[in-house]
Design a protein around this motif. Structure first.
Motif, short mmCIF file in Angstrom:
data_model
loop_
_atom_site.label_atom_id
_atom_site.label_comp_id
_atom_site.label_asym_id
_atom_site.label_seq_id
_atom_site.Cartn_x
_atom_site.Cartn_y
_atom_site.Cartn_z
N LYS A 17 -39.05 -49.77 9.33
CA LYS A 17 -39.44 -51.17 9.19
C LYS A 17 -40.75 -51.30 8.43
N ARG A 18 -41.74 -50.48 8.77
CA ARG A 18 -43.05 -50.53 8.10
C ARG A 18 -42.89 -50.31 6.59
N ARG A 19 -42.13 -49.28 6.24
CA ARG A 19 -41.95 -48.93 4.82
C ARG A 19 -41.14 -50.02 4.10
N ARG A 20 -40.09 -50.51 4.74
CA ARG A 20 -39.25 -51.56 4.14
C ARG A 20 -40.07 -52.81 3.85
N VAL A 21 -40.87 -53.24 4.83
CA VAL A 21 -41.69 -54.44 4.67
C VAL A 21 -42.75 -54.21 3.58
N ALA A 22 -43.36 -53.02 3.57
CA ALA A 22 -44.38 -52.71 2.56
C ALA A 22 -43.81 -52.77 1.15
N LEU A 23 -42.53 -52.42 1.01
CA LEU A 23 -41.88 -52.47 -0.30
C LEU A 23 -41.30 -53.85 -0.61
N GLY A 24 -41.41 -54.76 0.33
CA GLY A 24 -40.91 -56.12 0.11
C GLY A 24 -39.40 -56.22 0.12
N LEU A 25 -38.75 -55.33 0.87
CA LEU A 25 -37.29 -55.34 0.93
C LEU A 25 -36.81 -56.03 2.20
N SER A 26 -35.74 -56.75 2.09
CA SER A 26 -35.08 -57.29 3.27
C SER A 26 -34.20 -56.19 3.86
N GLN A 27 -33.75 -56.40 5.09
CA GLN A 27 -32.80 -55.45 5.68
C GLN A 27 -31.54 -55.38 4.82
N GLU A 28 -31.13 -56.51 4.31
CA GLU A 28 -29.92 -56.54 3.49
C GLU A 28 -30.09 -55.71 2.21
N GLU A 29 -31.25 -55.83 1.57
CA GLU A 29 -31.50 -55.05 0.35
C GLU A 29 -31.55 -53.56 0.65
N LEU A 30 -32.22 -53.19 1.73
CA LEU A 30 -32.27 -51.78 2.11
C LEU A 30 -30.87 -51.26 2.42
N ALA A 31 -30.11 -52.04 3.13
CA ALA A 31 -28.74 -51.64 3.47
C ALA A 31 -27.91 -51.43 2.21
N PHE A 32 -28.00 -52.35 1.27
CA PHE A 32 -27.25 -52.24 0.03
C PHE A 32 -27.66 -50.97 -0.73
N ASN A 33 -28.97 -50.76 -0.85
CA ASN A 33 -29.48 -49.59 -1.58
C ASN A 33 -29.11 -48.28 -0.90
N SER A 34 -28.95 -48.31 0.42
CA SER A 34 -28.65 -47.11 1.20
C SER A 34 -27.16 -46.92 1.46
N HIS A 35 -26.34 -47.88 1.01
CA HIS A 35 -24.89 -47.84 1.24
C HIS A 35 -24.57 -47.84 2.73
N ILE A 36 -25.31 -48.69 3.46
CA ILE A 36 -25.18 -48.80 4.92
C ILE A 36 -25.02 -50.28 5.25
N ASP A 37 -24.30 -50.58 6.30
CA ASP A 37 -24.16 -51.96 6.74
C ASP A 37 -25.50 -52.51 7.23
N ARG A 38 -25.78 -53.78 6.94
CA ARG A 38 -27.04 -54.39 7.32
C ARG A 38 -27.27 -54.35 8.83
N THR A 39 -26.21 -54.52 9.60
CA THR A 39 -26.38 -54.49 11.04
C THR A 39 -26.80 -53.11 11.53
N TYR A 40 -26.44 -52.07 10.79
CA TYR A 40 -26.86 -50.72 11.16
C TYR A 40 -28.36 -50.56 10.92
N ILE A 41 -28.86 -51.13 9.83
CA ILE A 41 -30.31 -51.11 9.58
C ILE A 41 -31.03 -51.81 10.72
N SER A 42 -30.52 -52.93 11.15
CA SER A 42 -31.12 -53.65 12.27
C SER A 42 -31.12 -52.80 13.53
N ARG A 43 -30.02 -52.12 13.79
CA ARG A 43 -29.93 -51.26 14.98
C ARG A 43 -30.94 -50.11 14.89
N ILE A 44 -31.11 -49.55 13.72
CA ILE A 44 -32.09 -48.48 13.53
C ILE A 44 -33.50 -49.00 13.80
N GLU A 45 -33.83 -50.15 13.22
CA GLU A 45 -35.17 -50.72 13.39
C GLU A 45 -35.43 -51.19 14.82
N ASN A 46 -34.39 -51.34 15.61
CA ASN A 46 -34.54 -51.73 17.01
C ASN A 46 -34.30 -50.56 17.96
#
Length: 79
Positions: A17-46
């Protein structure tokens, strides 16, 4: 689950979360770039679930960092 596992999972959550926010990325953008579902990014950050090494590597690559950096526990400065 072991204390070490919980600690690493919490460190991973905070670092992603810290790195994602520092880069100005949304969870959706990180998920897309990582080829992962956005809800999985949310689960990781939680700190929910069990993240595979492959996923840690995919996220690290998308965040332009080393996978080991995402697992380092960093003490938060007092506020």
């Amino acid at each position: 689950m072991s204390y070490l596992f919980e600690q690493l999972r919490n460190c991973l959550a905070a670092n992603v979360k810290r790195r994602r926010v520092a880069l100005g990325l949304s969870q959706e953008e990180l998920a897309f770039n990582s080829h992962i579902d956005r809800t999985y990014i949310s689960r990781i950050e939680n700190s929910i679930g069990n993240v595979s090494l492959r996923i840690v590597c995919e996220i690290a690559e998308s965040l332009n960092t080393d996978p080991s950096d995402l697992l380092k526990c960093i003490d938060e400065p007092p506020q």
